[in-house]
Motif scaffolding. Sequence first.
Motif, short mmCIF file in Angstrom:
data_model
loop_
_atom_site.label_atom_id
_atom_site.label_comp_id
_atom_site.label_asym_id
_atom_site.label_seq_id
_atom_site.Cartn_x
_atom_site.Cartn_y
_atom_site.Cartn_z
N MET A 277 -73.20 -0.62 -38.55
CA MET A 277 -73.94 0.51 -37.98
C MET A 277 -74.92 1.06 -39.00
N THR A 278 -76.02 1.60 -38.50
CA THR A 278 -76.94 2.31 -39.38
C THR A 278 -76.29 3.62 -39.84
N ILE A 279 -76.91 4.26 -40.82
CA ILE A 279 -76.40 5.55 -41.29
C ILE A 279 -76.41 6.56 -40.15
N GLU A 280 -77.47 6.56 -39.35
CA GLU A 280 -77.54 7.46 -38.21
C GLU A 280 -76.38 7.21 -37.25
N GLN A 281 -76.09 5.95 -36.95
CA GLN A 281 -75.01 5.61 -36.02
C GLN A 281 -73.65 5.98 -36.61
N ASN A 282 -73.48 5.81 -37.92
CA ASN A 282 -72.23 6.20 -38.56
C ASN A 282 -71.97 7.69 -38.40
N VAL A 283 -72.99 8.49 -38.67
CA VAL A 283 -72.83 9.94 -38.60
C VAL A 283 -72.65 10.40 -37.16
N VAL B 2 -77.39 15.11 -35.99
CA VAL B 2 -77.41 14.14 -37.10
C VAL B 2 -78.53 14.47 -38.07
N ASP B 3 -79.69 14.82 -37.55
CA ASP B 3 -80.81 15.22 -38.42
C ASP B 3 -80.42 16.38 -39.32
N ILE B 4 -79.74 17.38 -38.73
CA ILE B 4 -79.36 18.58 -39.48
C ILE B 4 -78.43 18.23 -40.63
N VAL B 5 -77.39 17.45 -40.36
CA VAL B 5 -76.40 17.19 -41.41
C VAL B 5 -76.92 16.21 -42.46
N LEU B 6 -77.77 15.26 -42.06
CA LEU B 6 -78.34 14.36 -43.06
C LEU B 6 -79.30 15.11 -43.98
N LYS B 7 -80.03 16.06 -43.44
CA LYS B 7 -80.87 16.89 -44.31
C LYS B 7 -80.00 17.73 -45.25
N ARG B 8 -78.86 18.20 -44.74
CA ARG B 8 -78.00 19.05 -45.55
C ARG B 8 -77.43 18.29 -46.75
N VAL B 9 -77.20 17.00 -46.60
CA VAL B 9 -76.67 16.21 -47.72
C VAL B 9 -77.79 15.49 -48.47
N ASN B 10 -79.02 15.95 -48.25
CA ASN B 10 -80.20 15.44 -48.98
C ASN B 10 -80.50 13.98 -48.69
N LEU B 11 -80.34 13.60 -47.42
CA LEU B 11 -80.70 12.24 -46.98
C LEU B 11 -81.55 12.34 -45.71
N PRO B 12 -82.71 13.01 -45.78
CA PRO B 12 -83.50 13.26 -44.57
C PRO B 12 -84.16 12.01 -43.98
N ASP B 13 -84.30 10.96 -44.76
CA ASP B 13 -85.03 9.77 -44.28
C ASP B 13 -84.17 8.51 -44.30
N ALA B 14 -82.85 8.68 -44.23
CA ALA B 14 -81.95 7.52 -44.37
C ALA B 14 -81.43 6.99 -43.04
N HIS B 15 -81.91 7.52 -41.94
CA HIS B 15 -81.32 7.24 -40.62
C HIS B 15 -81.17 5.75 -40.32
N LYS B 16 -82.19 4.97 -40.59
CA LYS B 16 -82.21 3.57 -40.15
C LYS B 16 -81.68 2.60 -41.19
N LYS B 17 -81.29 3.11 -42.35
CA LYS B 17 -80.70 2.24 -43.36
C LYS B 17 -79.28 1.85 -42.96
N PHE B 18 -78.82 0.73 -43.51
CA PHE B 18 -77.43 0.33 -43.35
C PHE B 18 -76.66 0.70 -44.63
N PRO B 19 -75.35 0.86 -44.53
CA PRO B 19 -74.58 1.22 -45.73
C PRO B 19 -74.81 0.28 -46.91
N SER B 20 -75.01 -1.00 -46.65
CA SER B 20 -75.24 -1.95 -47.73
C SER B 20 -76.53 -1.68 -48.50
#
Length: 256
Positions: free
Chosen positions: A93-99, A118-136
């Motif tokens: 799953m992408t980071i967005e899908q995981n969250v 998902v946008d709100i919490v990813l911004k809160r943990v300082n990952l505003p542009d990580a949505h489409k990345k994979f964990p690897s």
Amino acid sequence: MILVENLHKSFGEAHILKGISTCFDQGKTNLIIGQSGSGKTVFLKSLLGLFQPEEGKICYNDRIYSQLTDDEKRDLRKEMGMVFQGSALFDSMTIEQNVMFPLKMFTDMSKEEMEERVDIVLKRVNLPDAHKKFPSEASGGMQKRVAIARAIVNNPKYLFCDEPNSGLDPKTAILIDNLIQEITKEYDITTVINTHDMNSVMEIGEKIVFLKDGHKAWEGSNKEIFKTDNEAVTNFVYSSELFKKVRVMYQEEDRN
């Protein structure tokens, strides 16, 4: 708040938890520490409802877990967020899908609502542009932040963290500690952290429960732990020169 009274848990003839009583306060970072085999993991899993103690009770804001119906237990679990050791992200799953995963499991939100959350919490943990990345494609520190985002996406009342600094370098570990403490304050969560990391004790240990051989051997704050004469605690904490120096510093402050 989580109130624990006289908790006992055994597996066969092995008596793991031996009458633990304590209280984990809302809005504070509460740490469970102790040597391997002290009962930390069994205690944390009991708090999560994964193990059923033979004696004692666990109260979540006046709700006694053992007295809840199955539906009430499921509702309580929806109020819990968990940061697993090793992050436990889904590789496919992408980071967005995981969250987003807990939102799909536990809510009736629309796709747009889930994406916004998902946008709100990813911004809160300082990952505003990580949505489409994979964990690897993410570093260890980034993966921990994704795990924290996933844990808070449902606005939990209770946050549990199992060795959140495992595998991280000291600088990144401090950043993760500070992030967990900030989120605890902002969301007014009851946070319980199972850790071996003495830096976490120093940085964010507002309440510390020290376990030894299944017993609560000591509890107090990160300032009090450097002043205690409890032999079990001092043997555990002051195994390094750093902590011996910190103890001396606190003793000098008291004399002055």
